[in-house]
Design an enzyme around this catalytic site. Sequence first.
Site, PDB file in Angstrom:
ATOM      1  CG  MET A  72      -2.141   0.777   0.962  1.00 38.25           C
ATOM      2  SD  MET A  72      -3.093   0.173  -0.206  1.00 38.25           S
ATOM      3  CE  MET A  72      -4.200   1.515  -0.565  1.00 38.25           C
ATOM      4  CD  GLU A  84      -5.882  -0.774   9.225  1.00 38.92           C
ATOM      5  OE1 GLU A  84      -4.910   0.140   8.979  1.00 38.92           O
ATOM      6  OE2 GLU A  84      -7.012  -0.223   8.777  1.00 38.92           O
ATOM      7  CE  LYS A 142      -3.290   1.916  10.854  1.00 39.03           C
ATOM      8  NZ  LYS A 142      -2.662   2.073   9.544  1.00 39.03           N
ATOM      9  CB  SER A 163      -9.007  -0.492   5.748  1.00 39.05           C
ATOM     10  OG  SER A 163      -7.619  -0.639   5.177  1.00 39.05           O
ATOM     11  CG  HIS A 208      -9.496   3.853   2.952  1.00 31.90           C
ATOM     12  ND1 HIS A 208     -10.880   3.339   2.880  1.00 31.90           N
ATOM     13  CD2 HIS A 208      -8.866   3.131   2.797  1.00 31.90           C
ATOM     14  CE1 HIS A 208     -10.670   1.905   2.666  1.00 31.90           C
ATOM     15  NE2 HIS A 208      -9.443   1.708   2.733  1.00 31.90           N
ATOM     16  CG  ASN A 264     -13.227  -1.462   3.572  1.00 32.07           C
ATOM     17  OD1 ASN A 264     -13.311  -2.016   2.438  1.00 32.07           O
ATOM     18  ND2 ASN A 264     -11.985  -1.005   4.073  1.00 32.07           N
TER      19      ASN A 264
END
Length: 686
Positions: free
Chosen positions: A296, A374, A379, A401, A422, A472
């Site tokens: 990503m 994630e 983070k 996400s 995103h 999502n």
Amino acid sequence: MPVTTRREGTTAYVTLDFPPVNAIGRDTRQGLIDALDWIAAQAGLERVILSGAGRAFAAGADAREFDGPALEPHLPDVVNRIEACAVPWIGAIHGPALGGGCELALACRYRIAAPGASIGLPETTLGVVPGAGGSQRLPRLVDVSAALEMIQTGRPVTGVRALEIGLVDELSEDPLFAAEAVNGELLATRVAVGDLPGPKADTAAFSAAQDRGAARYQGQFAPGVAVELVRLACDMPLAEAMALERARFLELRQGAQARALRHIFFTERGAKAPEWLAGVEPDPIETAAVVGGGTMGAGIAYALLNAGIGVVLLETDAGGVARAEANVEKIVSASLKRGLIDEAGAQQRRRAFTATDDYTGAKGCDLAIEAAFESMEVKRDVFQKLERTLRPGTVLATNTSYLDVNEIAAVLEDPSRLVGLHFFAPAHIMKLLEIVRGTASSDRALATGFGLAKQLRKLPVLAGVCDGFIGNRILARYREAADTVMMDGAAPWEIDEAMVAFGYPMGPYEAQDLSGLDIAHANRRRQDATRDPSRRYIPIADRMVAEGRLGKKTGVGWYRYPGGGGKVVDPLVDDLAREEAHYAGVARRVFSEDAVRERLLIAMINEAAAILDEGISGSAADIDLVTVAGYGFPRWRGGLMHYADTLGPAKVLEQLAEFGAEDPVAWKPAALIERLAAEGKRFSQA
Ligand code: COA
């Protein structure tokens, strides 16, 4: 005036002038008729040069007119008059000449294009076919297989390619200037395209078009009609075939598919910062930090590099730096190999990219985008470091996400700096960008997100904070409905087939195999604590993960991939579903393809309605954009909510009640649907 005329010596200039892109509406058509009358009254003219003011030659018929009846004067009459004009016309094509624009050019005796101009008949991408002779004149001018490909796929060609195939006669950086220099005697001898003989019926070309249609356009009408029209060009006189072409065009343009495609076309063009951000200046972005060099992060880095933005990629250690460098280089070399960039472009991207494990390397960056693992802990740590390193006030973005953007922001001294950006994988290709507005996000941070989307030529959609944002969150319901149907009796490949028949490029299980089952698994574990205990839980996917069936990357998931190749149905998966159904005491039954599809679609619509009602999404059209641009919802159905409006809220409610008889928790109607049904309104009016 949408069309202007002037004369210099023996040359008449007719200029299409209807900003921004010279779409051809009624006034333009009338303007061209007036120009033709004016030319007929002139004596001593040698040539007429047709060109477009501004950035386009002409963007085709004004699609805004397509919702109403066809208005006179009609384009085929204009085009025929240009072709029959006693003075030869030259098309000077400096920019896009699409649809009706291309048809005007085809009526000219001579065409000159700029090398980078795009020329074509994209009508099928709007669910229609050419309506003013394009399907008849193009195959008279170029090889029938080239014409078939252009008309069926709707894909335009560059000026360079147009010269190669004989669609234009000359290339020039300044087509208007070159048009003045065309030899007058040569011009006088040119035969009108419509007077050229029809092409030979090339069986191989038509069968290639048929195969292409079967592979790409299942369920769509226009591409098939386009092929039939080219067939007419082979054996029917022009006037007769043009009458049929026009009839098919008019029929298609009022149909549901064309309406859906127009809706998406205009929704995409309208994807920009909301009104209330007008006047808020986005930060100019020349350099950006990207945190995390996995798939990503590397994709985001490359998307930034493509837009001329310098990138400092931050990793945790030397191993991470090397991996990030390799990942970005992989995209650079693949783009080079595919001819998307040249060697100079590759070098320029390499020069604008650095990877480091030292955060101070990103000190001067104008923006940071975090694409790390994630995990809330990871983070929050990253953002604390970024806040310490970057200039105060620099906008910070997370690519999470699912995680709570507000919780991430809370770690910052100034949480207003943070927004969610995103991206969708592969980030350098997928057009969608969800811009997530945290409770504290400042207008400047949001405007900067929208500004970046524009720089990257992405389609931005504003989303509020919730688990999974817009896309999502809908996807989770889609998968839940699919798993339930699987538990209750359908095989995963049957479910996939039902959705492919609806128009998805692949079904939910094949898609999961591609992305890997582990991410969704981790999400389910994260949601365990907050899951509604009265909601039915389907454990089949957990069993898959427990058995190491993680998808294509492990060679086996919902399907098997022998030798890393294509998917093969695996009856073991069906056994596994039967076993789980047995444990749960479920009496399995047969689902028709329609029954499968209805459940999956209604589940998504219900969730989307809740998303709309909660203000997570600002409009039904935004949800359409998300589902089409990010999740493979068939474009020609206009997106999830446009499709829902073809059913109508009352019908959706009826189906929810029917399924609710089996499971009232999973199928509880969103309040918005009940309201709209009671008021007789559509989702687009919510
Ligand atoms: N009819 C009506 N409006 C059109 C249009 C058309 N055929 N083509 C473009 N527009 C409008 C867009 O909606 C946009 O309006 P907005 O500024 O109000 O949002 C504006 O023109 C600019 O279009 P945009 O696509 O943002 O500009 P661009 O420079 O990026 O691209 C084109 C220009 C011509 C390549 C692109 O607009 C395009 O592909 N148009 C459609 C061509 C087509 O399919 N023609 C066949 C019609 S049957």
